[in-house]
Design a protein around this motif. Sequence first.
Motif, PDB file in Angstrom:
ATOM      1  N   LEU A 160      -5.888   1.460  52.927  1.00  0.00           N
ATOM      2  CA  LEU A 160      -4.724   1.020  53.282  1.00  0.00           C
ATOM      3  C   LEU A 160      -4.533  -0.002  52.681  1.00  0.00           C
ATOM      4  O   LEU A 160      -3.828  -0.438  51.833  1.00  0.00           O
ATOM      5  CB  LEU A 160      -4.956   0.551  54.890  1.00  0.00           C
ATOM      6  N   ASN A 161      -6.091  -1.483  52.648  1.00  0.00           N
ATOM      7  CA  ASN A 161      -5.927  -2.350  51.764  1.00  0.00           C
ATOM      8  C   ASN A 161      -5.257  -2.139  50.096  1.00  0.00           C
ATOM      9  O   ASN A 161      -4.553  -3.028  49.322  1.00  0.00           O
ATOM     10  CB  ASN A 161      -6.589  -3.270  51.231  1.00  0.00           C
ATOM     11  N   ARG A 162      -6.132  -1.171  49.090  1.00  0.00           N
ATOM     12  CA  ARG A 162      -5.768  -0.965  47.954  1.00  0.00           C
ATOM     13  C   ARG A 162      -3.640  -0.393  48.121  1.00  0.00           C
ATOM     14  O   ARG A 162      -3.328  -0.408  47.081  1.00  0.00           O
ATOM     15  CB  ARG A 162      -6.562   0.778  47.487  1.00  0.00           C
ATOM     16  N   ALA A 163      -3.395   0.503  48.898  1.00  0.00           N
ATOM     17  CA  ALA A 163      -2.208   1.004  48.666  1.00  0.00           C
ATOM     18  C   ALA A 163      -1.620   0.089  48.662  1.00  0.00           C
ATOM     19  O   ALA A 163      -0.203  -0.134  48.037  1.00  0.00           O
ATOM     20  CB  ALA A 163      -1.734   2.016  49.939  1.00  0.00           C
ATOM     21  N   ASN A 164      -1.372  -1.290  49.685  1.00  0.00           N
ATOM     22  CA  ASN A 164      -0.934  -2.161  49.683  1.00  0.00           C
ATOM     23  C   ASN A 164      -0.686  -2.994  48.395  1.00  0.00           C
ATOM     24  O   ASN A 164       0.586  -3.530  48.131  1.00  0.00           O
ATOM     25  CB  ASN A 164      -1.247  -3.630  50.644  1.00  0.00           C
ATOM     26  N   GLU A 165      -2.002  -3.099  48.154  1.00  0.00           N
ATOM     27  CA  GLU A 165      -2.096  -4.219  47.127  1.00  0.00           C
ATOM     28  C   GLU A 165      -1.288  -3.022  45.369  1.00  0.00           C
ATOM     29  O   GLU A 165      -0.276  -4.264  44.509  1.00  0.00           O
ATOM     30  CB  GLU A 165      -3.913  -4.238  46.223  1.00  0.00           C
ATOM     31  N   LEU A 166      -1.337  -2.051  45.244  1.00  0.00           N
ATOM     32  CA  LEU A 166      -0.681  -1.390  44.336  1.00  0.00           C
ATOM     33  C   LEU A 166       0.146  -0.308  44.274  1.00  0.00           C
ATOM     34  O   LEU A 166       1.717  -0.303  44.017  1.00  0.00           O
ATOM     35  CB  LEU A 166      -1.369   0.206  44.453  1.00  0.00           C
ATOM     36  N   GLY A 167       1.499  -1.353  45.988  1.00  0.00           N
ATOM     37  CA  GLY A 167       2.673  -0.518  46.288  1.00  0.00           C
ATOM     38  C   GLY A 167       2.467   1.190  46.575  1.00  0.00           C
ATOM     39  O   GLY A 167       3.556   2.141  45.597  1.00  0.00           O
ATOM     40  N   ALA A 168       1.198   1.877  46.758  1.00  0.00           N
ATOM     41  CA  ALA A 168       1.235   2.958  46.788  1.00  0.00           C
ATOM     42  C   ALA A 168       0.947   3.824  48.375  1.00  0.00           C
ATOM     43  O   ALA A 168       1.466   3.256  48.891  1.00  0.00           O
ATOM     44  CB  ALA A 168      -0.072   3.089  46.161  1.00  0.00           C
ATOM     45  N   TYR A 169       1.336   5.426  47.857  1.00  0.00           N
ATOM     46  CA  TYR A 169       1.102   6.358  49.349  1.00  0.00           C
ATOM     47  C   TYR A 169      -0.195   5.920  49.522  1.00  0.00           C
ATOM     48  O   TYR A 169      -1.119   6.088  49.052  1.00  0.00           O
ATOM     49  CB  TYR A 169       2.384   6.732  49.056  1.00  0.00           C
ATOM     50  N   THR A 170      -0.159   6.241  50.688  1.00  0.00           N
ATOM     51  CA  THR A 170      -1.331   7.133  51.749  1.00  0.00           C
ATOM     52  C   THR A 170      -1.448   7.414  52.949  1.00  0.00           C
ATOM     53  O   THR A 170      -0.544   7.431  53.968  1.00  0.00           O
ATOM     54  CB  THR A 170      -2.762   5.734  51.187  1.00  0.00           C
ATOM     55  N   LEU A 171      -2.967   8.243  53.276  1.00  0.00           N
ATOM     56  CA  LEU A 171      -2.245   8.918  54.243  1.00  0.00           C
ATOM     57  C   LEU A 171      -3.177   8.241  55.600  1.00  0.00           C
ATOM     58  O   LEU A 171      -5.038   7.830  55.173  1.00  0.00           O
ATOM     59  CB  LEU A 171      -3.072  10.889  54.688  1.00  0.00           C
ATOM     60  N   SER A 172      -3.106   7.474  56.261  1.00  0.00           N
ATOM     61  CA  SER A 172      -3.832   7.019  57.106  1.00  0.00           C
ATOM     62  C   SER A 172      -4.116   7.819  58.810  1.00  0.00           C
ATOM     63  O   SER A 172      -2.626   7.998  59.302  1.00  0.00           O
ATOM     64  CB  SER A 172      -2.929   5.453  57.375  1.00  0.00           C
ATOM     65  N   ASP A 173      -4.313   7.342  59.561  1.00  0.00           N
ATOM     66  CA  ASP A 173      -4.761   7.474  60.756  1.00  0.00           C
ATOM     67  C   ASP A 173      -4.268   6.457  61.836  1.00  0.00           C
ATOM     68  O   ASP A 173      -3.528   5.703  60.848  1.00  0.00           O
ATOM     69  CB  ASP A 173      -5.915   8.159  61.642  1.00  0.00           C
ATOM     70  N   ARG A 174      -3.041   6.995  62.659  1.00  0.00           N
ATOM     71  CA  ARG A 174      -2.385   5.718  62.965  1.00  0.00           C
ATOM     72  C   ARG A 174      -3.619   4.369  64.125  1.00  0.00           C
ATOM     73  O   ARG A 174      -2.220   3.780  63.601  1.00  0.00           O
ATOM     74  CB  ARG A 174      -1.499   6.743  64.124  1.00  0.00           C
ATOM     75  N   GLY A 175      -4.084   4.786  64.259  1.00  0.00           N
ATOM     76  CA  GLY A 175      -4.334   3.764  64.943  1.00  0.00           C
ATOM     77  C   GLY A 175      -5.002   3.017  64.273  1.00  0.00           C
ATOM     78  O   GLY A 175      -4.796   1.627  64.487  1.00  0.00           O
ATOM     79  N   THR A 176      -5.878   2.908  62.745  1.00  0.00           N
ATOM     80  CA  THR A 176      -6.144   2.027  61.826  1.00  0.00           C
ATOM     81  C   THR A 176      -4.505   1.758  61.426  1.00  0.00           C
ATOM     82  O   THR A 176      -4.928   0.238  60.787  1.00  0.00           O
ATOM     83  CB  THR A 176      -7.169   2.507  60.877  1.00  0.00           C
ATOM     84  N   TYR A 177      -4.017   2.090  60.798  1.00  0.00           N
ATOM     85  CA  TYR A 177      -2.710   1.366  60.824  1.00  0.00           C
ATOM     86  C   TYR A 177      -2.169   0.410  61.073  1.00  0.00           C
ATOM     87  O   TYR A 177      -1.536   0.008  60.790  1.00  0.00           O
ATOM     88  CB  TYR A 177      -1.288   2.477  60.294  1.00  0.00           C
ATOM     89  N   LEU A 178      -2.023   0.731  62.749  1.00  0.00           N
ATOM     90  CA  LEU A 178      -1.498   0.155  63.403  1.00  0.00           C
ATOM     91  C   LEU A 178      -2.670  -1.052  63.375  1.00  0.00           C
ATOM     92  O   LEU A 178      -2.187  -2.378  64.162  1.00  0.00           O
ATOM     93  CB  LEU A 178      -0.931   0.195  64.697  1.00  0.00           C
ATOM     94  N   SER A 179      -3.952  -0.652  63.576  1.00  0.00           N
ATOM     95  CA  SER A 179      -4.520  -2.360  63.701  1.00  0.00           C
ATOM     96  C   SER A 179      -4.426  -3.453  62.361  1.00  0.00           C
ATOM     97  O   SER A 179      -4.658  -4.278  62.916  1.00  0.00           O
ATOM     98  CB  SER A 179      -6.541  -1.752  64.292  1.00  0.00           C
ATOM     99  N   MET A 180      -3.804  -2.743  61.473  1.00  0.00           N
ATOM    100  CA  MET A 180      -4.183  -3.554  60.375  1.00  0.00           C
ATOM    101  C   MET A 180      -1.892  -3.900  59.981  1.00  0.00           C
ATOM    102  O   MET A 180      -2.367  -4.763  58.340  1.00  0.00           O
ATOM    103  CB  MET A 180      -4.666  -3.110  59.118  1.00  0.00           C
ATOM    104  N   GLN A 181      -1.810  -3.035  60.766  1.00  0.00           N
ATOM    105  CA  GLN A 181      -0.887  -3.349  60.178  1.00  0.00           C
ATOM    106  C   GLN A 181       0.119  -4.693  60.217  1.00  0.00           C
ATOM    107  O   GLN A 181       0.849  -5.241  58.865  1.00  0.00           O
ATOM    108  CB  GLN A 181       1.020  -2.832  61.516  1.00  0.00           C
ATOM    109  N   GLY A 182      -0.646  -5.870  60.932  1.00  0.00           N
ATOM    110  CA  GLY A 182       0.126  -7.393  60.883  1.00  0.00           C
ATOM    111  C   GLY A 182      -0.682  -7.756  59.102  1.00  0.00           C
ATOM    112  O   GLY A 182      -0.419  -9.036  59.395  1.00  0.00           O
ATOM    113  N   ASN A 183      -1.086  -6.865  58.723  1.00  0.00           N
ATOM    114  CA  ASN A 183      -1.787  -7.831  57.444  1.00  0.00           C
ATOM    115  C   ASN A 183      -1.332  -7.034  56.485  1.00  0.00           C
ATOM    116  O   ASN A 183      -1.792  -7.163  54.628  1.00  0.00           O
ATOM    117  CB  ASN A 183      -3.738  -8.016  57.491  1.00  0.00           C
ATOM    118  N   THR A 184      -0.723  -5.574  56.063  1.00  0.00           N
ATOM    119  CA  THR A 184      -0.108  -5.045  55.449  1.00  0.00           C
ATOM    120  C   THR A 184       1.592  -5.117  55.461  1.00  0.00           C
ATOM    121  O   THR A 184       1.791  -5.179  56.007  1.00  0.00           O
ATOM    122  CB  THR A 184      -0.428  -3.727  54.749  1.00  0.00           C
TER     123      THR A 184
END
Length: 309
Positions: free
Chosen positions: A195-219
């Motif tokens: 998720l951090n790499r996708a955020n840095e590169l403006g990329a797509y990735t497949l994530s489980d919803r739980g981890t995405y939501l737990s990091m949502q405020g940081n990306t």
Amino acid sequence: MPIQRRAFIAAMGSGAAAGLAGCLGDDSDSDGDGPEISGETLTLTTTTSTEDTGLLNELNAPFEDRYGVTVDAVAQGTGAALKTARDGDSDVVMVHARSLEDEFIEDSYGVNRRDLMFNDFVIVGSPDDPASIAGSEDVNEALNAIAESESTFISRGDNSGTHTKEQALWDDAGRDSDTLGEWYTDIGGGMGDALNRANELGAYTLSDRGTYLSMQGNTDLEIHVQGPVEGGPESLMNPYGIVAVNPAVHDHVNYDLAMAYIGYITGPDGQDIIKNYTVDGEQLFFPEALSEAPNFQQYVPEGWDGGDQ
């Protein structure tokens, strides 16, 4: 001190975690210091998503306090977690790739599998959405649009449950993940890293919803393709299971404590913790162990019909 196996068997037969504690209490040592389970260590190998979301600490602390034990949780990708267990370096495994769990059981390394919980997978990416997949209800179309536009896609590449699901989704879309172009980036890391790499590169990735939501405020990442929790395709379902390591294969494993943990985490207390665990008001996981009509298929590899006995 050794765990009193008969006390565990009797307690598990009662079907109640409270009964388990009561039976153990009857087997206190002669000094009156409490049940002999106290001081034991359970080694749990599990996925990075359970740790990254914070759920693992919420589940393990009450278990440790109740029985006076320690849970040594090792967060790895599903493939690595199962390999650790195959090597006899784990007592119980909590993962989310049913095909890999089935291999583990079929190869006699795992016993007494239980459904535990679920969430779902989502395809996330930058707000710019260069492949124009936002709102898509067809995973195949979304992945093909990413490939045809050669938009950067981050793959975990770590044989985790998420990576296994991602490869299956590319296959379903008619594409081999091993032959995709330079836009497809394999990082060999955990979900948080992806998720951090996708955020840095403006990329797509497949994530489980739980981890995405737990990091949502940081990306800045947004969900572009929803999973079934929000009405998306069932192919993005993400079920978790828990399996004890077979003591007939590795006789040194702490099987009794593993079964106590499975009883706790699939019982009312553990399931309530899963149900009530939220981040910023969002439920990250949904309990699945308790049902008025339990699914028999949870105990055996998918498609198993009894075979030749």
